[in-house]
Design a protein around this motif. Structure first.
Motif, mmCIF file in Angstrom:
data_model
loop_
_atom_site.group_PDB
_atom_site.id
_atom_site.type_symbol
_atom_site.label_atom_id
_atom_site.label_comp_id
_atom_site.label_asym_id
_atom_site.label_seq_id
_atom_site.Cartn_x
_atom_site.Cartn_y
_atom_site.Cartn_z
ATOM 1 N N LYS A 120 0.841 -1.204 0.000
ATOM 2 C CA LYS A 120 0.000 0.000 0.000
ATOM 3 C C LYS A 120 0.875 1.253 0.000
ATOM 4 C CE LYS A 120 -3.629 2.316 2.694
ATOM 5 N NZ LYS A 120 -4.477 2.252 3.914
ATOM 6 N N GLU A 121 1.956 1.193 0.758
ATOM 7 C CA GLU A 121 2.872 2.325 0.832
ATOM 8 C C GLU A 121 3.493 2.610 -0.528
ATOM 9 O OE1 GLU A 121 6.178 3.749 4.055
ATOM 10 O OE2 GLU A 121 6.344 1.691 3.321
ATOM 11 N N ARG A 122 3.904 1.555 -1.235
ATOM 12 C CA ARG A 122 4.487 1.757 -2.559
ATOM 13 C C ARG A 122 3.487 2.426 -3.494
ATOM 14 N NH1 ARG A 122 8.570 -0.187 -5.737
ATOM 15 N NH2 ARG A 122 9.315 -1.664 -4.189
ATOM 16 N N ASP A 123 2.229 2.011 -3.427
ATOM 17 C CA ASP A 123 1.196 2.608 -4.290
ATOM 18 C C ASP A 123 1.008 4.094 -3.973
ATOM 19 O OD1 ASP A 123 0.800 0.174 -5.528
ATOM 20 O OD2 ASP A 123 -0.908 -0.392 -4.262
ATOM 21 N N ILE A 124 0.985 4.409 -2.674
ATOM 22 C CA ILE A 124 0.781 5.799 -2.272
ATOM 23 C C ILE A 124 1.929 6.680 -2.755
ATOM 24 C CG2 ILE A 124 0.667 7.363 -0.277
ATOM 25 C CD1 ILE A 124 -0.814 5.162 1.229
ATOM 26 N N LEU A 125 3.144 6.133 -2.703
ATOM 27 C CA LEU A 125 4.331 6.916 -3.046
ATOM 28 C C LEU A 125 4.663 6.889 -4.529
ATOM 29 C CD1 LEU A 125 6.678 5.925 -0.070
ATOM 30 C CD2 LEU A 125 5.341 8.029 -0.324
#
Length: 300
Positions: A120-125
Motif C-alpha cells: 500500500k505504501e508503494r502505491d501511495i508513493l
C-alpha cells in the motif's frame, strides 16, 4: 540545492538521510502534509541563504502526492534549485528490518499486515517515484554507506566534513563528559608556579613564551597531534559529524589552554578542505581572560 525532497518506503533510510543533511547545515522538516507545501515553498523561496530538506512519506495521506508536480510547477523556485530523491529497499529486506527493530509500520493495523502495508505504501508513493531525480536502492547499504551515498549525491565537495572541537579544561573543576579523547597534561611544567605568570593564561604572551621554551611541552603537542592526525580520518570515514578532543591541566588556565590553541592550529592546517570547522573552546578560563584578544576560534 536549495531544496531537497527525501522520500521512500518506511525502513529504507529516509530518517538517516535527513539526519545527515541536518549535520550538513540543512533545515530539515519531516512528514509535512502535502497541503502545506505551497506555503512552505513560498517561504523557502524567500530564504536565499538557507537550505531545506523535506521528508515526505506515506503518512502524508491528507493530500494527493500527485499534487507535488503541480505544486512545484506553480512555485517560484527554479527547477535547478530543488531535487527529489527516493529511497527504496527490497520488500524482503524491509520485512527483516521491521522484524529486527520490532517497529510498527505506520500503515499497518489489526486489519492490515506488514506485507499489505508495504505494498500500500508503494502505491501511495508512486507519484513521487515518477518525478524523482534520483532513486537510491538501499538494500545493500549499511548506515555508514547510506550516509556516504547521500552526502555524495547532495553536497559532494561542499560537505562541511566532520567538526573538530578542541576543549581545554581544569581537572579540579571536572572533566567534560562529551569528550571522545581526553589528554592529561598535568605532568608538564606549570606556569602557575612562576609568580609573574600566575594571573595570566595560555592566551597571554608571557605564558606562551614560557611554555614554548619547554621541550616536554612541545613534545607533548607533537605526540598528541601525530596520534590524532593518524586517527581523525578513520572517524571521518565512520561518518562521524563531530569529534571532541579534551586537553586537561590542573586549573584549566595555562597548559591546557596553550596546548589546545596549538593543536587547533595544526588540525586546521592539516585537514584544510576536509574538515572546514575546527574550533577551540576554553571551558574553565576566567571570564576576564576571555575578554582579552586571542586566537580562540580556528573555524575554517
Amino acid at each position: 540545492m536549495r531544496l531537497l525532497v527525501i522520500s521512500g518506503r518506511s525502513g529504507s533510510g529516509k530518517t538517516s538521510a535527513l539526519q545527515l543533511l541536518e549535520d550538513e547545515g540543512y533545515t530539515c522538516i519531516d512528514n509535512i502534509p502535502v497541503t502545506l507545501l505551497p506555503i512552505l515553498i513560498d517561504y523557502i523561496c524567500q530564504q536565499k541563504d538557507r537550505r531545506f530538506a523535506l521528508g515526505i512519506d506515506a503518512r502524508n495521506i491528507d493530500g494527493d502526492l500527485g499534487d507535488l508536480v503541480r505544486i512545484f510547477a506553480r512555485s517560484d523556485i527554479p527547477k535547478d534549485e530543488y531535487k527529489v530523491i527516493y529511497l527504496d529497499t527490497r520488500t524482503e529486506i524491509l520485512h527483516k528490518r521491521f522484524s529486527e527493530t520490532r517497529r510498527k509500520h505506520p500503515l499497518s493495523d489489526e486489519q492490515t499486515s506488514l506485507s499489505e502495508a508495504l505494498e500500500k505504501e508503494r502505491d501511495i508513493l508512486s507519484p513521487i517515484i515518477d518525478i524523482a531525480n534520483i532513486i537510491v536502492d538501499t538494500t545493500e547499504l549499511n548506515l555508514h554507506d547510506l550516509r556516504r551515498t547521500i552526502r555524495d549525491i547532495t553536497v559532494g565537495d561542499q560537505s562541511t566534513g566532520m567538526a573538530i572541537s578542541v576543549v581545554s579544561f581544569g581537572f579540579k573543576h571536572g572533566a567534560p563528559t562529551n569528550a571522545d579523547f581526553t589528554f592529561d597534561v598535568r605532568s608538564l611544567p606549570n606556569p602557575h608556579w612562576v609568580p609573574e605568570l600566575r594571573l595570566e593564561t595560555g592566551l597571554d604572551e608571557g605564558v606562551i613564551n614560557y611554555l614554548s621554551s619547554q621541550e616536554s611541552v612541545m613534545e607533548m603537542i607533537d605526540d598528541i597531534a601525530q596520534f590524532m592526525t593518524k586517527w581523525i580520518p578513520s572517524f571521518q570515514g565512520n561518518n562521524r559529524s563531530y569529534l571532541t578532543i579534551a586537553i586537561g591541566c590542573t586549573g584549566g588556565m595555562h597548559r591546557s589552554v596553550f596546548i589546545s590553541e596549538r593543536l587547533a592550529e595544526r588540525f586546521a592546517e592539516q585537514f584544510k578542505g576536509l574538515h572546514k570547522n575546527v574550533q577551540v573552546r576554553h571551558q574553565h578560563i576566567r571570564k576576564k581572560a576571555m575578554l582579552k584578544p586571542g586566537p580562540q576560534d580556528h573555524s575554517k
